[in-house]
Design a protein around this motif. Structure first.
Motif, PDB file in Angstrom:
ATOM      1  N   TYR A   3       3.298  23.988   9.751  1.00 43.29           N
ATOM      2  CA  TYR A   3       2.057  24.417   9.119  1.00 43.29           C
ATOM      3  C   TYR A   3       1.069  24.918  10.174  1.00 43.29           C
ATOM      4  CZ  TYR A   3       3.851  21.879   5.061  1.00 43.29           C
ATOM      5  OH  TYR A   3       4.630  21.441   4.017  1.00 43.29           O
ATOM      6  N   LEU A   4       0.165  25.787   9.747  1.00 46.06           N
ATOM      7  CA  LEU A   4      -0.878  26.332  10.638  1.00 46.06           C
ATOM      8  C   LEU A   4      -0.254  26.956  11.884  1.00 46.06           C
ATOM      9  CD1 LEU A   4      -3.406  23.334  10.419  1.00 46.06           C
ATOM     10  CD2 LEU A   4      -3.525  25.485   9.154  1.00 46.06           C
ATOM     11  N   THR A   5       0.761  27.769  11.675  1.00 46.62           N
ATOM     12  CA  THR A   5       1.488  28.349  12.811  1.00 46.62           C
ATOM     13  C   THR A   5       0.602  29.207  13.700  1.00 46.62           C
ATOM     14  OG1 THR A   5       2.194  30.180  11.374  1.00 46.62           O
ATOM     15  CG2 THR A   5       3.708  28.306  11.617  1.00 46.62           C
ATOM     16  N   ASN A   6      -0.424  29.805  13.125  1.00 40.86           N
ATOM     17  CA  ASN A   6      -1.330  30.654  13.906  1.00 40.86           C
ATOM     18  C   ASN A   6      -2.468  29.871  14.557  1.00 40.86           C
ATOM     19  OD1 ASN A   6      -0.018  33.176  13.346  1.00 40.86           O
ATOM     20  ND2 ASN A   6      -0.878  33.070  11.264  1.00 40.86           N
ATOM     21  N   HIS A   7      -2.401  28.543  14.455  1.00 38.84           N
ATOM     22  CA  HIS A   7      -3.482  27.708  14.990  1.00 38.84           C
ATOM     23  C   HIS A   7      -2.940  26.613  15.892  1.00 38.84           C
ATOM     24  CE1 HIS A   7      -6.581  29.465  12.336  1.00 38.84           C
ATOM     25  NE2 HIS A   7      -5.586  29.584  11.476  1.00 38.84           N
ATOM     26  N   GLN A   8      -1.879  26.908  16.645  1.00 36.88           N
ATOM     27  CA  GLN A   8      -1.345  25.903  17.559  1.00 36.88           C
ATOM     28  C   GLN A   8      -2.310  25.704  18.726  1.00 36.88           C
ATOM     29  OE1 GLN A   8       2.853  25.931  18.366  1.00 36.88           O
ATOM     30  NE2 GLN A   8       2.563  25.239  20.479  1.00 36.88           N
ATOM     31  N   VAL A   9      -2.619  24.440  19.008  1.00 33.28           N
ATOM     32  CA  VAL A   9      -3.562  24.138  20.092  1.00 33.28           C
ATOM     33  C   VAL A   9      -2.905  23.362  21.226  1.00 33.28           C
ATOM     34  CG1 VAL A   9      -5.576  24.153  18.571  1.00 33.28           C
ATOM     35  CG2 VAL A   9      -4.324  22.013  18.930  1.00 33.28           C
ATOM     36  N   PHE A  10      -1.670  22.875  20.985  1.00 33.14           N
ATOM     37  CA  PHE A  10      -1.028  22.070  22.026  1.00 33.14           C
ATOM     38  C   PHE A  10       0.466  21.986  21.764  1.00 33.14           C
ATOM     39  CE2 PHE A  10       0.469  17.925  23.626  1.00 33.14           C
ATOM     40  CZ  PHE A  10       0.090  18.025  24.964  1.00 33.14           C
ATOM     41  N   ALA A  11       1.241  22.053  22.842  1.00 35.41           N
ATOM     42  CA  ALA A  11       2.683  21.831  22.772  1.00 35.41           C
ATOM     43  C   ALA A  11       3.136  21.282  24.114  1.00 35.41           C
ATOM     44  CB  ALA A  11       3.419  23.125  22.443  1.00 35.41           C
ATOM     45  N   SER A  12       3.909  20.205  24.098  1.00 33.34           N
ATOM     46  CA  SER A  12       4.327  19.599  25.360  1.00 33.34           C
ATOM     47  C   SER A  12       5.475  18.630  25.135  1.00 33.34           C
ATOM     48  CB  SER A  12       3.155  18.859  26.020  1.00 33.34           C
ATOM     49  OG  SER A  12       3.563  18.231  27.222  1.00 33.34           O
ATOM     50  N   ARG A  13       6.316  18.492  26.174  1.00 30.37           N
ATOM     51  CA  ARG A  13       7.349  17.461  26.200  1.00 30.37           C
ATOM     52  C   ARG A  13       6.968  16.331  27.154  1.00 30.37           C
ATOM     53  NH1 ARG A  13      12.363  18.974  24.073  1.00 30.37           N
ATOM     54  NH2 ARG A  13      12.452  21.148  23.353  1.00 30.37           N
ATOM     55  N   VAL A  40       9.373  12.897  23.830  1.00 30.41           N
ATOM     56  CA  VAL A  40       8.622  13.575  22.786  1.00 30.41           C
ATOM     57  C   VAL A  40       8.780  15.086  22.903  1.00 30.41           C
ATOM     58  CG1 VAL A  40       6.899  11.761  22.521  1.00 30.41           C
ATOM     59  CG2 VAL A  40       6.525  13.594  24.189  1.00 30.41           C
ATOM     60  N   ASP A  41       8.592  15.742  21.786  1.00 32.13           N
ATOM     61  CA  ASP A  41       8.498  17.202  21.727  1.00 32.13           C
ATOM     62  C   ASP A  41       7.318  17.503  20.807  1.00 32.13           C
ATOM     63  OD1 ASP A  41       8.826  19.906  21.783  1.00 32.13           O
ATOM     64  OD2 ASP A  41      10.691  19.939  20.612  1.00 32.13           O
ATOM     65  N   THR A  42       6.121  17.379  21.374  1.00 32.92           N
ATOM     66  CA  THR A  42       4.894  17.361  20.580  1.00 32.92           C
ATOM     67  C   THR A  42       4.374  18.768  20.306  1.00 32.92           C
ATOM     68  OG1 THR A  42       4.296  15.261  21.612  1.00 32.92           O
ATOM     69  CG2 THR A  42       2.551  16.445  20.436  1.00 32.92           C
ATOM     70  N   ALA A  43       3.938  18.964  19.065  1.00 38.31           N
ATOM     71  CA  ALA A  43       3.248  20.197  18.686  1.00 38.31           C
ATOM     72  C   ALA A  43       2.042  19.833  17.832  1.00 38.31           C
ATOM     73  CB  ALA A  43       4.181  21.124  17.919  1.00 38.31           C
ATOM     74  N   ILE A  44       0.881  20.344  18.189  1.00 37.36           N
ATOM     75  CA  ILE A  44      -0.354  20.090  17.457  1.00 37.36           C
ATOM     76  C   ILE A  44      -0.939  21.428  17.006  1.00 37.36           C
ATOM     77  CG2 ILE A  44      -2.648  19.054  17.483  1.00 37.36           C
ATOM     78  CD1 ILE A  44      -0.494  17.008  17.903  1.00 37.36           C
ATOM     79  N   HIS A  45      -1.239  21.531  15.727  1.00 37.80           N
ATOM     80  CA  HIS A  45      -1.879  22.712  15.168  1.00 37.80           C
ATOM     81  C   HIS A  45      -3.154  22.245  14.473  1.00 37.80           C
ATOM     82  CE1 HIS A  45       1.985  25.121  15.413  1.00 37.80           C
ATOM     83  NE2 HIS A  45       2.410  23.865  15.572  1.00 37.80           N
ATOM     84  N   ALA A  46      -4.275  22.917  14.701  1.00 34.48           N
ATOM     85  CA  ALA A  46      -5.548  22.449  14.147  1.00 34.48           C
ATOM     86  C   ALA A  46      -6.444  23.614  13.778  1.00 34.48           C
ATOM     87  CB  ALA A  46      -6.271  21.543  15.154  1.00 34.48           C
ATOM     88  N   ALA A  47      -7.196  23.432  12.704  1.00 30.58           N
ATOM     89  CA  ALA A  47      -8.172  24.429  12.265  1.00 30.58           C
ATOM     90  C   ALA A  47      -9.349  23.707  11.639  1.00 30.58           C
ATOM     91  CB  ALA A  47      -7.548  25.401  11.266  1.00 30.58           C
ATOM     92  N   ASN A  51     -16.866  22.148   8.071  1.00 32.02           N
ATOM     93  CA  ASN A  51     -17.004  20.754   8.495  1.00 32.02           C
ATOM     94  C   ASN A  51     -15.818  19.867   8.128  1.00 32.02           C
ATOM     95  OD1 ASN A  51     -19.611  21.109   9.650  1.00 32.02           O
ATOM     96  ND2 ASN A  51     -20.495  21.064   7.599  1.00 32.02           N
ATOM     97  N   LEU A  52     -14.687  20.475   7.778  1.00 31.38           N
ATOM     98  CA  LEU A  52     -13.446  19.729   7.572  1.00 31.38           C
ATOM     99  C   LEU A  52     -12.456  20.130   8.662  1.00 31.38           C
ATOM    100  CD1 LEU A  52     -12.835  19.891   3.705  1.00 31.38           C
ATOM    101  CD2 LEU A  52     -14.167  18.231   5.005  1.00 31.38           C
ATOM    102  N   ASN A  53     -11.768  19.138   9.222  1.00 35.51           N
ATOM    103  CA  ASN A  53     -10.780  19.384  10.266  1.00 35.51           C
ATOM    104  C   ASN A  53      -9.381  19.206   9.707  1.00 35.51           C
ATOM    105  OD1 ASN A  53     -12.687  19.812  12.400  1.00 35.51           O
ATOM    106  ND2 ASN A  53     -13.040  17.605  12.438  1.00 35.51           N
ATOM    107  N   LEU A  54      -8.592  20.275   9.778  1.00 34.26           N
ATOM    108  CA  LEU A  54      -7.224  20.287   9.275  1.00 34.26           C
ATOM    109  C   LEU A  54      -6.275  20.169  10.464  1.00 34.26           C
ATOM    110  CD1 LEU A  54      -5.720  20.661   6.549  1.00 34.26           C
ATOM    111  CD2 LEU A  54      -5.697  23.113   7.021  1.00 34.26           C
TER     112      LEU A  54
END
Length: 326
Positions: A3-13, A40-47, A51-54
């Motif tokens: 989800y939120l593929t165009n809003h990735q803010v972090f990716a790391s192993r 871990v194979d972490t991916a964070i997507h945020a938008a 005033n709501l954080n998804l």
């Protein structure tokens, strides 16, 4: 599905990088990988919108343990699992989360969880926005009840499915390159859609009022008269004698009537209404408002007592609410 593929803010192993990121983003202060060779194979997507954080988070094909501390964020966090599952301990309860069972986390209280092959879509829901929305729906009746939700969400039931579908719809809408996506009215409509559906579809302390299942018809007429007088004149001097005179009953009858209807005395009810009105004013005060002026407007002269009563009712100090106002 991501989800939120165009809003990735972090990716790391890297576990250390992931711990630092989660600590800053979602108040998770401990992340532990379970299994000697696992990583871990972490991916964070945020938008953020209105005033709501998804947030969408994935940890990969691994089992992890997380812990969150108490924090001063006066918000709830709605979680819908998109893959895997886990066991959560929150507010003294142990329960499972899965693609069939979500949860609402109170961000002011600690949480610990063990999650396996886990990913989830979530949204932060500030309590002040939920209360404002409830007030818009049911009026001053919302001022008299503390807003509390049942922690677990059954996503197989119609209400839970509707919440999941609404959250997915909002995530897809924000992620798509639509024309006028930066339009404030569009974002506000998505926010209101989410808030209204959370209030209407998930069991909470406002559910009976929202579903028009109140017992107001059983409340004696003299209690209704006194109650309505309080709501109409809460910013003026009100004494018990004035309420009794307006309602047309005795002191004892008034006391007993309020205790049976609302579980408190008439003057305690008045104080509760004034606290709620002060809360609304503080949320909408803007840069020129002051705590002392708003407190005085609603009859609170002793600032220490006002702050104590306010914090007990809303979980934050008046000054904190004022700082978060538009």
């Amino acid at each position: 599905m991501t989800y939120l593929t165009n809003h990735q803010v972090f990716a790391s192993r890297d576990l250390g990088e992931t711990q630092d990121m989660l600590s800053n983003l979602n108040a998770i202060h401990k992340l532990e990988v379970l299994g000697r060779r696992a990583s871990v194979d972490t991916a964070i997507h945020a938008a953020c919108f209105s005033n709501l954080n998804l947030l969408y988070a994935s940890f990969g094909d691994v089992r992890v343990k997380i812990e969150t501390p108490e924090c001063d964020t006066n918000s709830l966090f709605l979680v819908v699992v998109t893959n895997g599952g886990g066991t959560v301990r929150h507010q003294g309860q142990d329960f499972d989360v899965s693609q069939d069972r979500g949860m609402i986390r109170d961000m002011r209280t600690p949480l610990s969880a063990t999650e396996d092959h886990f990913s989830a879509l979530g949204i932060e829901l500030p309590l002040n926005l939920l209360r404002q929305q409830a007030h818009a729906l049911i009026g001053d009746a919302a001022l008299m009840v503390d807003l509390k939700f049942k922690t677990g969400i059954d996503l197989k039931k119609p209400g839970g499915r509707h919440i999941r579908n609404t959250l997915n719809y909002i995530a897809r809408t924000i992620d798509e390159p639509l024309p006028n996506l930066d339009n404030t009215f569009l974002f506000d409509s998505l926010r209101d859609l989410m808030l209204v559906n959370v209030l209407m579809q998930l069991p909470n302390s406002f559910s009976d009022l929202l579903q028009h299942q109140t017992v107001s018809s059983a409340i004696p007429y003299y209690v209704k008269r006194a109650r309505d007088y309080i709501h109409e004149h809460a910013d003026t001097s009100i004494t018990l004698q004035k309420l009794v005179s307006h309602a047309g009953c005795s002191y004892r009858t008034m006391q007993v009537g309020f205790n049976e209807a609302y579980g408190m005395s008439p003057m305690a009810y008045l104080k509760s209404v004034r606290l709620a009105r002060a809360h609304l004013d503080l949320m909408n005060a803007g840069p020129d408002g002051t705590v002392s002026e708003i407190a005085a407007k609603w009859g609170f002269i002793h600032m220490g007592r006002f702050s104590h009563a306010y914090a007990k009712r809303f979980g934050v100090l008046p000054s904190e609410t004022l700082r978060r106002s538009p």
